[in-house]
Write an enzyme that holds these catalytic residues in place. Structure first.
Site, PDB file in Angstrom:
ATOM      1  CG  HIS A   1      -1.795  -1.233   1.258  1.00  0.00           C
ATOM      2  ND1 HIS A   1      -2.847  -1.428   0.406  1.00  0.00           N
ATOM      3  CD2 HIS A   1      -1.707  -2.341   2.017  1.00  0.00           C
ATOM      4  CE1 HIS A   1      -3.397  -2.617   0.645  1.00  0.00           C
ATOM      5  NE2 HIS A   1      -2.713  -3.197   1.623  1.00  0.00           N
ATOM      6  NE  ARG A   2       6.415   1.326   3.380  1.00  0.00           N
ATOM      7  CZ  ARG A   2       6.988   0.161   3.606  1.00  0.00           C
ATOM      8  NH1 ARG A   2       7.459  -0.540   2.612  1.00  0.00           N
ATOM      9  NH2 ARG A   2       7.094  -0.276   4.830  1.00  0.00           N
TER      10      ARG A   2
END
Lengths: 347, 631
Positions: A282-283
Site C-alpha cells: 500500500h505504500r
C-alpha cells in the site's frame, strides 16, 4: 561544520534536471512522502542538487538543546530526555533550519544507531545514551551518497528506523528509544550494483537523471560552474532572487498542504494506478496521494485532482515496478501514458 | 520506563482499523489467548502492513507490553550479561536487564527476523520454546524463566528462514494481497485519517479494540479448559502426515491453536472449522508436499464417515511425478557412443547458437558444499567472514594479541568493572588497566565474488544442455541475489575464454548477459582456468572469498601450450590452482548413460566441490529421497 565554510552551489542555478529538482522540493513540502532516490551516472549534479537543497529548507521549531531535535509541540514524538525535562518544566523551543545530515559509507553501526556514552561511563561510572546519526537526522534530511554501496548491516538500521519513525537502541547496556523521522535521500549509480529491495521500497520517490545532451545546455552548465568557482559569493548573490522565489514557493506550499483534502476521485486514481501496474503493498497508493497533494500545493492550489496523481506517478512508480530480480525496474511510460489517457482523460 | 510512550502511545495504529487480513488478525488473537502458543510469524511483501499489524497488538494485549528487538541489538543486550553501572557501584558482578528478561510474560516483537544472524534467531527461538534463558557470559551465570509471546515479521524477498527455523514457529500467517479497489481505497482512507489526526482516529476504534481485548482476556481463561474431541485428534495426525509435515511440532501447534480458536468463540470443544483454520495457520510453513498455494484442509474426522473425498486433492499432488527431473534422453549424441574422446571439433564450429534459459528451481546451498539440503540452513546471507579490518559489524570481543588498535571499550569496561572499588580513583570514576583491554572481533556480511565459468563449446550446444545450464545459472543467480553476492560470468569456447560480465552486484545485468551466451566450437578448458584465476585474482581481497563455478563436461580439447596433451595439461593446471584460495565448484553437465567422468577428474585436481547438473535442483533431491523412502 565544514559545510558552512564552503559556499554551496545555488539550487536555482542547476541547469535542467527538472524532475529531480521537483522531487526534492515535493519532499520539503511534505516530508511524509518519504524521500527520493536519485539514480544516474556520475557527474549529473545529483550530489550538488541535494547539498544545494540545504539552502532552501524551511525552518522548524524544536526543543532547545535536544540532541534528537524533537519537534516542539509534538509530545508523542518526544525523546525520553525531553519528557523528563518537560516534567520539571525546563523546556524551551528554538527555531532552527532543517538540515541535510550526511551518512558516510564508512559509518559504523554504533555511530549510526547511537550507543553507550563511553566518556560519561568512564568519568562518572554511569550509563548514558550517546545519540548517533539517526538522532541527528530526526526532522531533517538523511542523505546517503552511493546508497547502493552502503554496508548491509547499516542498511538494516535504516530499515528499522524508517519503518516506524522510531530508533530503538539496545546496545552495550543501553536501552533507549527516540524519534527518528527523516527524509531519506539517496543517490546511486545503477552501474555499480542494485539496491536492496527493502531499502528501495523505503524511498517515496525515484528519479532517473541523465547527462544533458543538448550542446548549448552543456555549455551553460560548464559556464555556470566556472563562474561559481571563480567567485562563489558573487554567484550566489546573483541567484539570490531566484532562490528567494523558490523559498517563498515552498513556504507557501507548506502552509496550504495541510488543508488539502484528497477527494474520492483522487483516492480512486491513487489506488488504480498501482493496481494496474501490478505493484504490491500500500505504500505506492499512499505516496501517490501525498505527492499529488504536495504537487498541487507547489502550484499554489488547494484542490488536488486525479491529474496531479497522474503527474506524480512518473516519480512514485518507477522503482516499485520490479517484482523479481530479473525485471527491469523502469516504467514503461508509453504504455502507462496510453492507459492513463484512456482512464483519466486528457490533461 | 521513560520510553514507554514511544513504544505504544498514539503512534500505534488500532488493531480493528486494519482492513482485511482476517487470518493474520485471528492468528494474533489466538496466540494471545493461548498460553501454549509461543510464536507467530507474519510474512508478507513490503508495504503489506506487517509491521503495522504486529505493532497494533499492543492495543489488544491488555497488560502485556510489547518489547521490540531491533536489528542493532548487541548479543549481551538481547540475552543478558553484566550490568556495568551496578557492577562498578557494588564491585560485584551484577546481571543486566536483557531484552529477553524484559519480554518475560510480555510480547517480544522481532521485525525482519530473517535479517538477523542465524545463530541469534536460533537462540531466540530456543528460549521462546523452552521458556528458559540460560546466560553464560561476562562471568554471569544465570538461569531464568522467560516466557514471552514472540511475534516476528519477515519479507522473504531478501531470503527467508531455513525450514528448520520456520518449523519452530507455532504459527505462520501471510498478509493478504488486497486487490479489490474499494478495499484498497479503504486502506488509504484510514491511513490518511490516522496520520492527520491520530487521537481522533484511535478514539473511533477504541471501543472495537477493547472488545477484542476483552474477548482475548476471556479466551485466556477459557483456553485452559478447552480441548479437541478425541475423534478429531486422529484427523490432526492424519492431515499432518498427509502434508508430509516433518516432526511433531505441527501436530502439537495445531492442537493448541484449535483449542484457542474454540476458546475465542466461547466454546469448550474445538470443532471442524477450528481444525481447518488451525491447519491453515500451523501447517502452511511446515508442509513438504510438492503443491504449494492450496490451503491445507484437515480430513473429515473418522466418525463423520466418507473420508475419500477430502483425500483426493492432497493425494493427487503427492503422486505427481517430479516434473523437473533432469532429462536423461541425450543418448543419441555420437560422441558418447564408443570413443573415450572429446567430441569432434566440428560439433558446431561454424554454427553459433543461442539457447533459451531453462526452467529455474530452488538451488541447494551449493556454496557450503553441504548437499543434505534439508539440513542446510538457507538464511538470506552467507555467514560473514571475520575480518581484521576496522570496519564491519562487531560480533564479539577477544583478548588482544600484541598491540590493541580496535579497542572494544565497553567490553574492556565490563572486564574492569568488578575491580573498581579496589582501584585508585583520584581523577576518574572508572580506571582501566592494560590487562582489562579487549579488542573487537568484526565481521563483514559481505557477499562473495562468484564467477560463473560456462562451457560454451559445441558439445554443450549439440546436446541442448545449454538450456539446462542456463536454467541452473539463473537459479544460482536468484540465490546470489538474495545473498547479495557479486557475480561475474565468463564463457569459454573455440580457442579462448572471454569475460562476458565483469564482477557486479547487478543481477539484472547478469540475466541479460546470460540470455545472450553463444555456443559452438571446441573446449578450451585450460584457458578458462587461467582466465578465471585472472578475473578472481584481480578483483578480490581475501574477504571477498572468491568462488569459481565451472559448468562443463570436462572434455578439454584445446591445449594452452602447443604440443601438450589437453587433458594432461588441464589436470596439471588444475592442480596448480588448487591452492590459490579460490573455492572451486565443478558442475558436471554430462548426462546420459555413458559418462566419461572428466569433470570429476578436473574437480579432484582442483580440490573442489563436485556436483552434477541435475543434483543442483533442491526439490529434486528432496523428491528423490522421498521416493527412495516410499518405495
Amino acid at each position: 561544520m565544514s559545510e558552512k565554510k564552503r559556499p554551496v552551489y545555488p539550487f536555482s542555478a542547476i541547469v535542467g534536471q527538472e524532475s529531480m529538482k521537483e522531487a526534492l522540493i515535493l519532499n520539503t513540502i511534505n516530508p511524509l512522502i518519504g524521500g527520493v532516490l536519485i539514480r544516474g551516472e556520475k557527474g549529473t549534479a545529483k550530489s550538488t542538487a541535494v547539498r544545494a537543497l540545504a539552502d532552501l529548507l524551511p525552518e522548524r521549531e524544536v526543543v532547545a538543546g535536544c540532541p534528537c531535535g524533537c519537534e516542539w509541540g509534538r509530545r508523542d514524538d518526544f525523546c525520553p530526555d525531553c519528557i523528563e525535562r518537560e516534567a520539571s518544566g525546563e523546556l524551551h523551543s528554538v527555531t532552527v533550519p532543517m538540515r541535510v545530515v550526511e551518512l558516510p559509507l564508512s559509518s559504523t553501526e554504533d555511530r549510526v544507531a547511537g550507543t553507550l556514552d563511553i566518556e560519561h561511563a568512564i568519568s562518572t561510572g554511569r550509563k548514558k545514551f550517546e545519540p548517533g546519526v539517526l538522532a541527528k537526522a530526526n526532522g531533517n534530511i538523511l542523505y546517503v551518497d552511493e546508497v547502493n554501496l552502503l554496508d548491509d548491516h547499516i542498511v538494516d538500521l535504516l530499515l528499522d528506523a524508517a519503518a516506524m519513525g522510531v530508533n530503538y537502541i539496545e546496545r552495550e547496556g543501553i536501552s533507549y528509544a527516540h524519534p527518528s523521522r527523516f527524509i531519506l535521500v539517496g543517490t546511486m549509480n545503477p552501474e555499480e550494483g542494485d539496491l536492496r529491495p527493502q531499502l528501495l521500497d523505503r524511498f517515496g520517490l525515484a528519479v532517473d537523471v541523465e547527462a544533458e545532451h543538448d550542446e548549448d545546455r552543456r555549455m551553460e552548465i560548464v559556464m555556470r560552474r566556472m563562474e561559481f568557482e571563480k567567485d562563489p559569493e558573487g554567484f550566489r548573490e546573483d541567484h539570490e532572487a531566484e532562490q528567494e522565489a523558490i523559498r517563498d514557493r515552498i513556504t507557501e506550499a507548506r502552509a496550504i498542504v495541510r488543508d488539502i483534502v484528497p477527494g474520492r476521485d483522487v483516492v480512486h486514481a491513487a489506488v488504480r494506478i498501482p493496481l494496474h501496474l501490478g505493484v504490491d503493498g500500500h505504500r505506492a497508493d499512499l505516496t501517490l496521494i501525498k505527492a499529488a497533494c504536495a504537487y498541487a500545493a507547489s502550484e499554489g492550489r488547494v484542490e488536488v485532482t486525479p491529474r496531479d496523481v497522474v503527474h506524480v506517478s512518473k516519480v512514485v512508480m518507477p522503482h516499485r515496478m520490479r517484482r523479481n530480480p530479473f525485471q527491469d525496474s523502469t516504467l514503461n511510460t508509453e504504455e502507462l501514458d496510453a492507459w492513463l489517457q484512456s482512464t483519466f482523460g486528457k490533461d | 520506563m521513560a520510553t514507554e510512550h514511544l513504544r505504544e502511545g498514539l503512534r500505534t495504529f488500532p488493531f480493528s482499523a486494519i482492513v482485511g487480513n482476517e487470518r493474520p488478525k485471528r492468528a494474533l488473537m489466538c496466540a494471545l489467548s493461548s498460553s501454549e502458543t509461543a510464536s507467530v510469524l507474519i510474512c508478507g511483501p513490503k508495504g503489506s502492513g506487517k509491521s503495522v499489524l504486529a505493532r497494533s497488538v499492543s492495543r489488544i494485549s491488555g497488560s502485556r507490553a510489547v518489547v521490540s528487538l531491533p536489528l542493532n541489538a548487541t548479543e549481551d543486550q538481547i540475552f543478558g550479561g553484566m550490568d556495568i553501572e551496578d557492577t562498578i557501584r557494588e564491585g560485584r558482578k551484577r546481571p543486566s536487564l536483557s531484552i529477553m528478561s524484559r519480554s518475560d510474560g510480555n510480547i517480544l516483537l522481532v521485525e525482519n527476523i530473517n535479517l538477523f544472524p542465524q545463530s541469534t534467531v536460533h537462540q531466540i527461538l530456543n528460549i521462546v520454546e523452552t521458556r528458559v534463558n540460560v546466560v553464560e557470559r561476562d562471568g554471569i551465570s544465570e538461569i531464568r524463566c522467560c516466557a514471552p509471546l514472540l511475534i516476528a515479521t519477515m519479507d522473504a524477498e531478501e531470503g527467508g528462514l531455513s525450514d528448520h527455523l520456520l518449523d519452530r514457529f507455532d504459527m505462520c500467517v501471510f498478509m493478504d494481497r488486497i486487490e479489490d479497489e474499494a478495499m484498497r481505497e479503504e486502506v488509504v482512507d484510514r491511513r490518511l485519517s490516522f496520520e492527520s489526526d491520530p487521537e481522533a482516529f484511535c478514539g473511533r476504534y477504541s471501543a472495537q479494540d477493547s472488545e477484542v481485548a476483552e474477548a482475548v482476556a476471556e479466551a485466556i481463561g477459557r483456553s485452559r479448559y478447552t480441548s479437541v474431541p478425541e475423534g478429531y485428534c486422529g484427523a490432526i495426525s492424519e492431515v499432518c502426515s498427509r502434508l508430509n509435515v516433518a516432526g511433531h511440532r505441527g501436530d502439537i501447534s495445531m492442537m493448541n491453536v484449535s483449542c484457542a480458536l474454540a476458546a475465542l468463540d466461547g466454546r469448550d470443544f474445538a470443532n471442524l472449522d477450528d481444525l481447518k483454520e488451525a491447519a491453515a495457520m500451523c501447517l502452511e510453513h511446515r508442509r513438504n508436499d510438492s503443491e504449494e498455494g492450496s490451503e491445507p484442509e484437515p480430513p473429515e474426522p473418522p466418525q463423520e464417515g466418507d473420508r475419500d473425498e477430502s483425500e483426493e486433492d492432497t493425494e493427487d499432488s503427492r503422486d505427481d511425478p517430479p516434473d523437473e527431473t533432469p532429462p536423461e534422453r541425450d543418448r543419441t549424441d555420437p560422441s558418447e557412443s564408443d570413443t573415450y574422446l572429446p567430441p569432434p571439433p566440428d560439433a558446431g564450429e561454424h554454427s553459433q547458437e543461442v539457447f533459451d534459459i531453462g526452467e529455474t528451481y530452488r538451488v541447494i546451498d551449493y556454496l557450503s558444499g553441504d548437499r543434505r539440503s534439508k539440513e542446510t540452513p538457507r538464511t538470506g546471507r552467507h555467514d560473514g567472514a571475520v575480518t581484521r579490518e576496522r570496519s564491519g559489524r562487531c560480533v564479539g570481543y577477544r583478548m588482544p594479541k600484541g598491540r590493541v588498535d580496535d579497542i572494544a571499550l565497553v567490553a574492556s569496561i565490563r572486564v574492569a568493572a568488578p575491580y573498581q572499588p579496589m582501584r585508585d580513583h583520584s581523577r576518574l570514576a572508572l580506571v582501566l588497566e592494560r590487562d582489562d583491554l579487549r579488542e573487537k572481533v568484526r565481521e563483514r556480511r559481505q557477499g562473495r565474488h562468484i564467477l560463473f565459468m560456462v562451457d560454451g563449446s559445441g558439445s554443450i550446444g549439440a546436446q541442448k544442455r545449454m538450456v539446462a545450464v542456463k536454467g541452473a545459472i539463473l537459479s544460482m543467480l536468484r540465490d546470489a541475489y538474495q545473498k547479495r553476492d557479486s557475480i561475474g560470468m565468463a564463457v569459454f569456447r573455440t580457442d579462448h575464454a572471454e569475460e562476458v560480465l565483469p564482477l557486479t552486484r547487478s543481477i539484472l545485468k547478469a540475466y541479460h548477459v546470460l540470455a545472450e551466451i553463444p555456443t559452438g566450437g571446441r573446449t578450451p578448458l585450460i584457458h578458462a582456468l587461467v582466465k578465471g584465476h585472472e578475473i578472481l585474482g584481480a578483483g578480490s581481497s581475501k574477504e571477498s572469498r572468491p568462488v569459481m563455478v565451472i559448468l562443463t563436461d570436462g572434455r578439454c580439447n584445446v591445449p594452452f601450450t602447443s604440443g601438450m596433451k589437453p587433458l594432461d595439461e588441464m589436470i596439471s593446471t588444475a592442480r596448480a590452482l588448487s591452492g590459490s584460495g579460490i573455492k572451486f565448484i565443478v558442475i558436471d553437465t554430462e548426462s546420459g548413460r555413458l559418462r566419461f567422468g572428466l569433470a570429476l577428474e578436473l574437480c579432484r585436481a582442483l580440490d573442489g566441490t563436485y556436483l552434477r547438473l541435475e543434483d543442483l535442483n533442491a526439490e529434486y533431491i528432496e523428491r528423490s529421497v522421498r521416493l527412495a523412502i516410499d518405495s
